[in-house]
Write a protein that holds these residues in place. Sequence first.
Motif, PDB file in Angstrom:
ATOM      1  N   THR A  63       0.815  -0.895  -0.118  1.00  0.00           N
ATOM      2  CA  THR A  63      -0.416  -0.084   0.098  1.00  0.00           C
ATOM      3  C   THR A  63       1.220   1.371   0.205  1.00  0.00           C
ATOM      4  O   THR A  63       1.695   1.438   1.069  1.00  0.00           O
ATOM      5  CB  THR A  63      -1.190   0.273   0.798  1.00  0.00           C
ATOM      6  N   SER A  65       2.530   4.625   1.084  1.00  0.00           N
ATOM      7  CA  SER A  65       2.390   5.358   1.912  1.00  0.00           C
ATOM      8  C   SER A  65       4.060   6.090   1.919  1.00  0.00           C
ATOM      9  O   SER A  65       4.311   5.936   0.596  1.00  0.00           O
ATOM     10  CB  SER A  65       2.761   4.454   3.355  1.00  0.00           C
ATOM     11  N   ASP A  98       4.699  -3.495  -5.903  1.00  0.00           N
ATOM     12  CA  ASP A  98       4.436  -4.752  -5.531  1.00  0.00           C
ATOM     13  C   ASP A  98       4.688  -6.177  -6.515  1.00  0.00           C
ATOM     14  O   ASP A  98       5.086  -5.883  -7.877  1.00  0.00           O
ATOM     15  CB  ASP A  98       2.854  -4.006  -6.557  1.00  0.00           C
ATOM     16  N   LYS A 107       2.997   0.859  -8.003  1.00  0.00           N
ATOM     17  CA  LYS A 107       1.317   1.996  -7.529  1.00  0.00           C
ATOM     18  C   LYS A 107       2.308   2.738  -6.870  1.00  0.00           C
ATOM     19  O   LYS A 107       3.233   3.132  -6.110  1.00  0.00           O
ATOM     20  CB  LYS A 107       1.146   1.463  -6.317  1.00  0.00           C
ATOM     21  N   SER A 111      -4.038   9.849  -1.714  1.00  0.00           N
ATOM     22  CA  SER A 111      -4.388   9.475  -0.486  1.00  0.00           C
ATOM     23  C   SER A 111      -5.927  10.552   0.209  1.00  0.00           C
ATOM     24  O   SER A 111      -6.806  10.501   0.411  1.00  0.00           O
ATOM     25  CB  SER A 111      -3.651   9.324   0.436  1.00  0.00           C
ATOM     26  N   SER A 116      -5.758   6.474  -7.641  1.00  0.00           N
ATOM     27  CA  SER A 116      -4.680   5.475  -7.800  1.00  0.00           C
ATOM     28  C   SER A 116      -4.460   4.944  -9.372  1.00  0.00           C
ATOM     29  O   SER A 116      -4.748   5.224 -10.054  1.00  0.00           O
ATOM     30  CB  SER A 116      -5.563   3.876  -7.681  1.00  0.00           C
TER      31      SER A 116
END
Length: 130
Positions: A63, A65, A98, A107, A111, A116
Amino acid sequence: LIELLVVVAVLGIISAIGVVSYSGYTKSAKRKSAENIMQQVSLAQTEFYSDYFKYYTNSASCTPSKATSRQVEANLLDGDGTNPSVITEDIGFNICVDSSKSPYVIKALNSGTGCSITLDQNLTTTRSGC
């Protein structure tokens, strides 16, 4: 007095249109910056593979970040891992690599807007929520 009110109303309408256009422009510019950085990461993956005979990944199902962005920058883009120089907060996107799909998928996630973007090893870009 009426002419003055009409001029103020026209200026208000023109400025409202300008603000909406400018916000759309900045949103698309940030998205394009993120896509360009993702292509840089993909090129860096080729170099990483030639050095280590494997592709760099953050995790099997990552994910995006701040932490994963710093890891990508440190391992692929010659960053120091703490001070962002390429994947900055100005673009509004965080990036991760990923490995759940062979051999890797890059990716990016904003947020704040939910936008995305994914980029695979064939440089196929997919956007959702943008």
